[in-house]
Design a protein around this motif. Structure first.
Motif, PDB file in Angstrom:
ATOM      1  N   ALA A  98       3.467   6.278  -6.869  1.00 13.67           N
ATOM      2  CA  ALA A  98       2.602   7.227  -7.574  1.00 13.67           C
ATOM      3  C   ALA A  98       3.019   8.667  -7.279  1.00 13.67           C
ATOM      4  CB  ALA A  98       1.147   7.004  -7.171  1.00 13.67           C
ATOM      5  N   ALA A  99       3.345   8.952  -6.031  1.00 16.17           N
ATOM      6  CA  ALA A  99       3.721  10.311  -5.626  1.00 16.17           C
ATOM      7  C   ALA A  99       5.034  10.763  -6.252  1.00 16.17           C
ATOM      8  CB  ALA A  99       3.811  10.402  -4.102  1.00 16.17           C
ATOM      9  N   LEU A 112       1.647   3.941  -3.117  1.00 21.56           N
ATOM     10  CA  LEU A 112       1.377   5.371  -2.927  1.00 21.56           C
ATOM     11  C   LEU A 112       2.643   6.201  -3.153  1.00 21.56           C
ATOM     12  CD1 LEU A 112      -0.988   5.255   0.189  1.00 21.56           C
ATOM     13  CD2 LEU A 112      -1.618   5.802  -2.184  1.00 21.56           C
ATOM     14  N   LEU A 125       0.821  -1.218   0.000  1.00 22.43           N
ATOM     15  CA  LEU A 125       0.000   0.000   0.000  1.00 22.43           C
ATOM     16  C   LEU A 125       0.852   1.263   0.000  1.00 22.43           C
ATOM     17  CD1 LEU A 125      -2.848   1.191   0.093  1.00 22.43           C
ATOM     18  CD2 LEU A 125      -2.705   1.086   2.580  1.00 22.43           C
ATOM     19  N   VAL A 126       1.747   1.370   0.964  1.00 27.61           N
ATOM     20  CA  VAL A 126       2.600   2.563   1.030  1.00 27.61           C
ATOM     21  C   VAL A 126       3.542   2.595  -0.165  1.00 27.61           C
ATOM     22  CG1 VAL A 126       4.390   3.749   2.381  1.00 27.61           C
ATOM     23  CG2 VAL A 126       2.404   2.742   3.534  1.00 27.61           C
TER      24      VAL A 126
END
Length: 129
Positions: free
Chosen positions: A86-87, A83, A79-80
């Motif tokens: 993507a960031a 994220l 999950l992290v």
């Protein structure tokens, strides 16, 4: 399971090595240049996610437990990791998310399951069963 005050150290090392192996396999499979430095650039978001999950779940209390430690670290890494990818403008497409989720489950949960089986077998031998 494994009742040493430092039993978390081999678990952390295993998590780090397996996340790096996951990244290296992916880089090699897609012929993405330098596997060593490339693996680190691919792995860092997942490593960060695993570190966060270790802290949030307090996995050092039962570092080899499938539940909740292993599951928390696996989900946190995925999950992290996604994220952060993507960031930072790295690729996050559905096929990659699926492969990463399955691969990291096999790696991060698989070795914990193997440790559990080996510990149970050793306990049975000690009891003479």
């Amino acid at each position: 399971m494994l009742s040493s005050s430092r039993s978390w150290i081999p678990a952390v090392l295993a998590d780090v090595v397996l996340i790096l192996v996951f990244a290296a396999i992916g880089r090699d499979a897609h012929a993405r240049g330098d596997i060593v430095s490339g693996a680190f650039s691919t792995a860092w978001p997942f490593l960060a996610g695993a570190v966060i999950a270790w802290a949030v779940s307090r996995a050092w209390r039962a570092p080899f437990a499938l539940w909740p430690s292993g599951v928390a670290i696996w989900i946190g890494a995925v999950l992290v990791g996604m994220l952060l990818r993507a960031a930072t403008g790295q690729t996050v497409v559905l096929p990659f998310v699926i492969v990463a989720t399955i691969s990291l489950a096999v790696f991060l949960l698989g070795y914990r399951a193997l440790v559990a089986v080996l510990v149970r077998a050793a306990q049975r031998r000690q009891r003479g069963v």
